[in-house]
Design an enzyme around this catalytic site. Structure first.
Site, PDB file in Angstrom:
ATOM      1  N   LYS A 234       0.838  -1.204   0.000  1.00 51.36           N
ATOM      2  CA  LYS A 234       0.000   0.000   0.000  1.00 51.36           C
ATOM      3  C   LYS A 234       0.870   1.250   0.000  1.00 51.36           C
ATOM      4  O   LYS A 234       0.448   2.287  -0.516  1.00 51.36           O
ATOM      5  CB  LYS A 234      -0.962  -0.032   1.187  1.00 51.36           C
ATOM      6  CG  LYS A 234      -1.931  -1.223   1.094  1.00 51.36           C
ATOM      7  CD  LYS A 234      -2.978  -1.249   2.150  1.00 51.36           C
ATOM      8  CE  LYS A 234      -3.790  -2.541   2.088  1.00 51.36           C
ATOM      9  NZ  LYS A 234      -3.058  -3.724   2.604  1.00 51.36           N
TER      10      LYS A 234
ATOM     11  N   CYS B 288      -7.585  -7.179   6.821  1.00 53.69           N
ATOM     12  CA  CYS B 288      -7.922  -8.211   5.819  1.00 53.69           C
ATOM     13  C   CYS B 288      -8.661  -9.321   6.565  1.00 53.69           C
ATOM     14  O   CYS B 288      -8.338 -10.493   6.457  1.00 53.69           O
ATOM     15  CB  CYS B 288      -6.677  -8.731   5.104  1.00 53.69           C
ATOM     16  SG  CYS B 288      -5.359  -9.249   6.191  1.00 53.69           S
TER      17      CYS B 288
HETATM   18  C1  LIG Z   1      -1.605  -6.300   7.254  1.00 55.53           C
HETATM   19  S1  LIG Z   1       0.111  -6.261   7.333  1.00 55.53           S
HETATM   20  C2  LIG Z   1       0.474  -4.813   6.423  1.00 55.53           C
HETATM   21  C3  LIG Z   1       0.463  -4.935   4.932  1.00 55.53           C
HETATM   22  C4  LIG Z   1       0.971  -3.679   4.250  1.00 55.53           C
HETATM   23  N1  LIG Z   1       0.259  -2.487   4.675  1.00 55.53           N
HETATM   24  C5  LIG Z   1       0.910  -3.791   2.751  1.00 55.53           C
HETATM   25  O1  LIG Z   1      -0.047  -3.321   2.144  1.00 55.53           O
HETATM   26  O2  LIG Z   1       1.852  -4.347   2.165  1.00 55.53           O
HETATM   27  C6  LIG Z   1       0.387  -5.716   8.991  1.00 55.53           C
HETATM   28  C7  LIG Z   1       1.834  -5.386   9.289  1.00 55.53           C
HETATM   29  O3  LIG Z   1       1.850  -4.775  10.574  1.00 55.53           O
HETATM   30  C8  LIG Z   1       3.029  -5.128  11.245  1.00 55.53           C
HETATM   31  N2  LIG Z   1       2.789  -4.825  12.670  1.00 55.53           N
HETATM   32  C9  LIG Z   1       2.179  -5.595  13.595  1.00 55.53           C
HETATM   33  N3  LIG Z   1       2.093  -4.933  14.776  1.00 55.53           N
HETATM   34  C10 LIG Z   1       2.642  -3.713  14.564  1.00 55.53           C
HETATM   35  C11 LIG Z   1       2.860  -2.586  15.384  1.00 55.53           C
HETATM   36  N4  LIG Z   1       2.462  -2.566  16.678  1.00 55.53           N
HETATM   37  N5  LIG Z   1       3.487  -1.511  14.865  1.00 55.53           N
HETATM   38  C12 LIG Z   1       3.896  -1.515  13.562  1.00 55.53           C
HETATM   39  N6  LIG Z   1       3.727  -2.545  12.743  1.00 55.53           N
HETATM   40  C13 LIG Z   1       3.088  -3.642  13.225  1.00 55.53           C
HETATM   41  C14 LIG Z   1       3.212  -6.578  10.868  1.00 55.53           C
HETATM   42  O4  LIG Z   1       4.548  -6.985  11.043  1.00 55.53           O
HETATM   43  C15 LIG Z   1       2.770  -6.567   9.395  1.00 55.53           C
HETATM   44  O5  LIG Z   1       3.883  -6.358   8.563  1.00 55.53           O
END
Ligand SMILES: C[S@@+](CC[C@H](N)C(=O)[O-])C[C@H]1O[C@@H](n2cnc3c(N)ncnc32)[C@H](O)[C@@H]1O
Length: 457
Positions: free
Chosen positions: A277, A391
């Site tokens: 994104k 998602c």
């Molecule tokens: C749904 S994925 C994101 C996908 C990304 N936005 C994309 O479109 O390619 C969620 C991401 O949030 C990260 N994440 C989880 N907890 C988090 C936090 N407290 N702060 C920052 N990132 C976090 C995970 O490691 C993961 O990479």
């Protein structure tokens, strides 16, 4: 006995080791990576073997509910974790074949006889499983002989019937009383390979022509989304290396346009890796993006993705719920919160998720989502917009969260947004886009939830 790498037996054993990894709590891509390293599957020379191991492992994990129930039914004394997994791989292949007399070729392209024979060879080749070669033979032959009554017996169990954990089915039943069986049945559908066309470099009609010239067929399934009729490795996709297109589900492609960007904005992409994104945001306007991701390894992939697109962002390895650790004090015009979630909307792409998640994870994720959004809200300028994305198809992570945010976030005005998109091939019936939005709803997409909030100016 040493097995040839191109034999089905070798590939089944490799897949069994990966499947055992998932049984022990490892994510499937990592389990396959571990097996490839262990078997020394050199990436170039053994690419086909690695691909075959991966394919078998994915097929098996998709049918874990059924194969586990069958193994329980057919084996009285547990034969050990690797034998268990080898049986699951063989049964998954047999299940894909037509029910019949043993000579019919199943979807794997192998006859029942070959599958049984190769499973026995696989067991015999490995010291940890050699003792069970007779058992493997007997179990698989019995399955072929008694397939119909056995399937009738295991299908009494919902987990075996739908290949979903029972707590997951309970969530679906509660949230979608009229649709839950369709949703449950859809999890093992083959996902489409969808591209996002980079409108800075080309257009959807132009790219469709480019695809056709390369002998590939595609259809437009969203404003910038093109679904390939057949999946190809990205190295063969025209213009991928040059940044003309990225691989991204059509539902995920709504996130960046819903931010309503204009040039010069400061945008926070929280939870950003692997940067799908982030790239889209930067394609849509000349903006200043801060991408925050807590996992350092995954954060590195944001740079790779942006480099291919010729874009740049300020990538920070940090916890989105602790802005005090990384925020420079300059407020943002837009915040995209693509928070961690159950991933229940993308099971057809990640068949291991349903088996790795626990019911208790959902409450933990709901709290984490609340913490992240509540902590990010003060970073938004008055008049600014926060887009909340998951998602997931569980309302606890979707509409129920949006209601909570609407009540808890100070000065929040709820804006129109698509809400819940259920995975499937039709345009969502329940979702709607903001009035006057130039956006179209996608027609073949994963499950997502979208809500939007504006801070009162
Ligand atoms: C749904 S994925 C994101 C996908 C990304 N936005 C994309 O479109 O390619 C969620 C991401 O949030 C990260 N994440 C989880 N907890 C988090 C936090 N407290 N702060 C920052 N990132 C976090 C995970 O490691 C993961 O990479």
């Amino acid at each position: 006995m040493r097995l040839q790498h191109d034999s089905l037996a070798f590939q089944m054993l490799g897949a069994a080791a990966a499947v055992r990894g998932v049984n022990e709590g490892t994510a499937l891509p990592q389990a396959i990576e571990d097996v490839a390293t262990h078997l020394r599957l050199d990436r170039v020379r053994d690419a086909a073997t690695r691909g075959a191991v991966q394919d078998l492992a994915y097929r098996t994990v998709r049918q874990f509910g059924t194969t586990r129930a069958l193994v329980t039914e057919l084996v009285t004394r547990p034969p050990g974790a690797l034998v268990d997994s080898l049986l699951a791989v063989a049964l998954a292949l047999l299940l894909e074949g037509e029910e019949g007399d043993g000579s019919k070729v199943g979807r794997g392209g192998y006859s029942d006889f070959t599958v049984v024979d190769q499973a026995v060879s696989a067991a015999a080749s490995e010291p940890k499983t050699a003792h069970a070669r007779g058992l493997v033979n007997a179990v698989l032959r019995r399955f072929l002989r008694e397939r119909q009554p056995l399937m009738q017996a295991v299908n009494q169990d919902e987990e075996a019937r739908y290949n979903l954990p029972s707590w997951w089915l309970a969530q679906l039943r509660k949230a979608y009383p009229d649709q839950w069986t369709t949703l449950a049945d859809s999890v093992n559908a083959r996902p489409p390979m969808t591209l996002r066309v980079n409108t800075r470099r080309t257009s959807v009609p132009q790219y469709l022509t480019e695809l056709a010239n390369a002998g590939m067929a595609g259809t437009a399934v969203g404003d910038q989304a093109v679904r390939l009729v057949r999946a190809f490795p990205v190295s063969q996709v025209p213009g991928f290396a040059e940044g003309d297109v990225s691989v991204q589900d059509a539902g995920a492609q709504l996130a960046a346009p819903l931010c309503e960007l204009s040039d010069g904005m400061r945008v926070l992409d929280a939870c950003a890796a692997p940067g799908g994104k982030t790239g889209h945001l930067l394609e849509l306007a000349d903006i200043d993006v801060t991408a925050v991701e807590s996992d350092a390894q995954r954060a590195a992939r944001i740079h790779d993705n942006l480099a291919r697109l010729g874009q740049r962002a300020n990538v920070i390895v940090g916890d989105a719920s602790r802005p005090q650790d990384w925020w420079d004090g300059q407020p943002f015009d837009r915040i995209l919160a693509d928070v961690p979630c159950s991933a229940s909307g993308i099971v057809r792409r990640h068949p291991d998720i349903r088996w790795l998640r626990r019911e208790t994870d959902i409450a933990r994720l709901v709290n984490e989502q609340r913490r992240i959004v509540s902590q990010l809200w003060p970073l938004l300028k008055p008049g600014g917009i926060l887009v909340y994305v998951t998602c997931s198809i569980f309302p606890t992570e979707g509409e129920e969260q949006a209601l909570w945010f609407g009540a808890q976030l100070p000065d929040a005005i709820r804006l129109q947004a698509p809400g819940q998109l259920l995975p499937g091939t039709k345009a969502p019936e329940t979702a709607s886009l903001p009035t006057g939005s130039p956006l179209g709803l996608p027609t073949d997409h994963d499950g997502f939830y979208y809500a939007r909030f504006q801070k009162r100016a």
